[in-house]
Design an enzyme around this catalytic site. Structure first.
Site, PDB file in Angstrom:
ATOM      1  CB  SER A 144      -0.904   0.015   1.243  1.00  0.00           C
ATOM      2  OG  SER A 144      -1.563   1.254   1.365  1.00  0.00           O
ATOM      3  CE1 TYR A 157      -4.616  -2.696   4.724  1.00  0.00           C
ATOM      4  CE2 TYR A 157      -3.511  -0.619   4.233  1.00  0.00           C
ATOM      5  CZ  TYR A 157      -4.106  -1.795   3.805  1.00  0.00           C
ATOM      6  OH  TYR A 157      -4.172  -2.069   2.455  1.00  0.00           O
TER       7      TYR A 157
END
Length: 252
Positions: A144, A157
């Site tokens: 990400s 995350y």
């Protein structure tokens, strides 16, 4: 000549669905996994078959390590019976979940859920998969933009995705004697139902992403799948240990 075979975890929806379709467009046979949405998974299989490639779907929860042996037993049977092969060529570690929770409000239970799905699952699923990956094949880990940036609510995350990027470099080194390339693709914000659809459905969030992105829009699944498919091709044979960000030039 037989088609090469790719395994895409979480290939029934969102980014994974487009990855599976883009791989098929490049002539690869595709095995996808799904967690709960069986109908979606088999629609993807049908779409791929209509392109002239072979496809199948298997159920998998990447956070349940005790089920991995059962999954790989199923996979071996599918490879032999439906693909006439003992191994596959490319693994795409895409399956995941997203939780937007402020650092001070993150519970141990939420942290462990993210850890198991986003990092520990990737680590041990790949460990078991490597013996079935052909020499000269490849692994693509989905990371990400948040692993190299910061946005409130994604501390846990993003930390897991940062660990995946470090793992990518180690795998690239340790699997290099077999000619297996290992890379990470790091999408920016994408308009899907991921994390409750916040990027797609929250007007203010969407506008903020556009403002921060050089190309002036929020990403779509189609922006990511083609990059993954490229990394699973001969054109990418000299690329390994790389983090490729696909964000439209966010926060330049």
């Amino acid at each position: 000549m037989k088609n090469k075979i790719a395994l895409v975890t979480g290939g029934n929806r969102g980014l994974g669905r487009d990855m599976a379709l883009q791989l098929a467009r490049k002539g690869l046979d595709v095995i996808i996994t799904y967690y709960s949405r069986k109908e979606e998974a088999f629609q993807v299989v049908e779409d791929i078959q209509q392109m002239g490639c072979n496809a199948t779907a298997l159920q998998l929860n990447v956070g349940e390590f005790k089920d991995f042996d059962h999954f790989f037993n199923q996979l071996v049977r599918e490879l032999k019976e439906n693909f006439v092969s003992e191994r596959f060529d490319y693994l795409i570690n895409n399956a995941g979940i997203g939780l937007n929770i402020p650092f001070m409000e993150t519970t141990e239970e939420q942290f462990d859920l993210l850890l198991n799905v986003q990092y520990k699952g990737v680590f041990f699923f790949t460990q078991k998969a490597v013996n079935l990956i052909k020499d000269g094949g490849g692994i693509v880990n989905i990371s990400s933009r948040l692993a190299q940036a910061s946005m409130p609510g994604y501390a846990a995350y993003a930390a897991m995705k940062g660990a995946v990027e470090t793992l990518t470099r180690y795998l690239a080194k340790e699997l290099s004697p077999r000619g297996i390339k290992v890379n990470a693709v790091a999408p920016g914000p994408i308009a899907t139902d991921f994390a409750g659809g916040v990027i797609r459905d929250n007007v203010q969030y969407n506008a903020k992403v556009k403002e921060l992105t050089a190309l002036g829009r929020v990403g779509e699944p189609e922006d990511i799948g083609g990059v993954v498919a490229f990394l699973c091709s001969e054109d990418a044979r000299w690329i390994t240990a790389q983090r490729i960000e696909v964000s439209g030039g966010m926060s330049l």
